[in-house]
Design a protein around this motif. Structure first.
Motif, short mmCIF file in Angstrom:
data_model
loop_
_atom_site.label_atom_id
_atom_site.label_comp_id
_atom_site.label_asym_id
_atom_site.label_seq_id
_atom_site.Cartn_x
_atom_site.Cartn_y
_atom_site.Cartn_z
N GLU A 42 4.90 16.54 2.06
CA GLU A 42 4.06 15.00 2.32
C GLU A 42 4.72 14.50 1.05
O GLU A 42 4.73 14.79 -0.15
N ILE A 43 5.41 13.25 1.53
CA ILE A 43 6.01 12.10 0.36
C ILE A 43 5.45 10.82 0.59
O ILE A 43 4.88 10.58 1.73
N GLU A 44 5.28 10.14 -0.81
CA GLU A 44 4.77 8.79 -0.62
C GLU A 44 5.85 7.78 -0.44
O GLU A 44 6.79 8.03 -1.29
N GLY A 45 5.55 6.77 -0.03
CA GLY A 45 6.41 5.48 0.12
C GLY A 45 5.56 4.37 -0.10
O GLY A 45 4.40 4.49 -0.39
N VAL A 46 6.10 3.32 0.04
CA VAL A 46 5.49 1.99 -0.02
C VAL A 46 5.45 1.24 1.26
O VAL A 46 6.64 1.20 1.88
N LYS A 47 4.53 0.56 1.37
CA LYS A 47 4.42 -0.05 2.63
C LYS A 47 3.90 -1.54 2.37
O LYS A 47 2.96 -1.99 1.70
N LEU A 48 4.88 -2.50 2.91
CA LEU A 48 4.62 -3.94 2.88
C LEU A 48 4.22 -4.50 4.25
O LEU A 48 4.90 -4.31 5.27
N SER B 162 8.47 -0.18 5.56
CA SER B 162 8.05 0.80 4.97
C SER B 162 9.32 1.39 4.13
O SER B 162 10.64 1.06 4.57
N TYR B 163 9.22 1.84 3.02
CA TYR B 163 10.11 2.39 2.30
C TYR B 163 10.03 3.70 1.54
O TYR B 163 8.97 3.96 1.16
N PHE B 164 10.88 4.75 1.70
CA PHE B 164 10.89 5.97 1.06
C PHE B 164 11.96 6.27 0.43
O PHE B 164 13.08 5.94 0.87
N ARG B 165 11.87 7.06 -0.80
CA ARG B 165 12.98 7.38 -1.44
C ARG B 165 13.07 9.19 -1.33
O ARG B 165 12.05 9.83 -1.66
N VAL B 166 14.21 9.51 -1.01
CA VAL B 166 14.37 11.06 -0.83
C VAL B 166 15.40 11.46 -1.45
O VAL B 166 16.75 10.91 -1.49
N ASN B 167 15.53 12.50 -2.44
CA ASN B 167 16.49 12.97 -3.26
C ASN B 167 16.87 14.35 -2.77
O ASN B 167 16.03 15.07 -1.97
N SER B 168 18.33 14.28 -2.87
CA SER B 168 18.90 15.57 -2.06
C SER B 168 20.27 15.82 -2.88
O SER B 168 21.18 15.44 -2.66
N GLY B 169 19.92 16.82 -3.96
CA GLY B 169 21.10 17.23 -4.74
C GLY B 169 21.57 16.08 -5.66
O GLY B 169 20.62 15.44 -6.18
N THR B 170 22.96 15.95 -5.28
CA THR B 170 23.42 14.76 -6.14
C THR B 170 23.25 13.36 -5.28
O THR B 170 23.77 12.27 -6.12
N LYS B 171 22.42 13.51 -4.48
CA LYS B 171 22.25 12.01 -3.36
C LYS B 171 20.95 11.86 -3.40
O LYS B 171 19.88 12.58 -3.68
N SER C 264 0.96 -1.26 0.13
CA SER C 264 -0.08 0.06 -0.06
C SER C 264 0.99 1.16 0.21
O SER C 264 2.10 1.21 0.31
N ILE C 265 0.18 2.36 -0.34
CA ILE C 265 0.96 3.72 -0.25
C ILE C 265 1.01 4.25 1.13
O ILE C 265 0.16 4.14 1.96
#
Length: 152
Positions: free
Chosen positions: A90-96, A113-122, A80-81
């Motif tokens: 607010e950011i969306e991730g995935v929950k198993l 739970s999994y989230f992807r966070v972008n920060s510049g070049t990382k 699920s989201i």
């Protein structure tokens, strides 16, 4: 609060950062809590970061491989989201959610739970794994990590 080599985040007082390792491809920071929860921040150069789907697939394969003899996932994980606040957005991730059966037929439900966070070049892939029976306290602590997470 944890601050080291450009990474900063808050976590509950009883939790502990147990690992901060890296190489040319990935830096992994691991946090454990007393109720068997396990939290990871994997930091990549953005061009080398896997998709969240690939990251989840690898994570689940690793989880299955590390199960003790006689333990197995007995159902297909439900997905699920999940939403969380990160830097006032607010950011969306995935929950198993899935159940593991032990050698003695005891059933234990896990939440990952999994989230992807972008920060510049990382790019950081932040995950949490905890038992459903501890979900309220684990979720609060995991949300604290993500909402306070920064990478410079």
């Amino acid at each position: 609060m944890y601050q080291h080599n450009g990474v900063c985040f808050e976590f509950p007082e009883s939790w502990e950062v147990v690992d901060d390792d890296g190489d040319d491809i990935i830096r992994a920071i691991n946090v454990e809590c007393p109720n068997e929860g396990y939290y990871t921040m994997d930091i990549y150069n953005s061009e080398q970061a896997p998709s969240i789907e690939n990251y989840i697939e690898r994570s689940l394969k690793y989880f299955k491989k590390e199960l003790p003899f006689g333990f197995k996932i007995i159902e297909t994980p439900t997905q699920s989201i999940e939403k969380v606040t990160y830097q006032n957005s607010e950011i969306e991730g995935v929950k198993l959610e899935f159940t593991v059966r032990s050698l003695f037929l005891q059933k234990v439900k896990y939440i990952n739970s999994y989230f992807r966070v972008n920060s510049g070049t990382k790019t950081s892939l932040i995950s949490g794994q905890y038992l459903e029976e501890h979900s309220s306290e684990s979720k609060v602590g995991f949300d604290k990590i993500i909402s306070s997470y920064s990478l410079t």
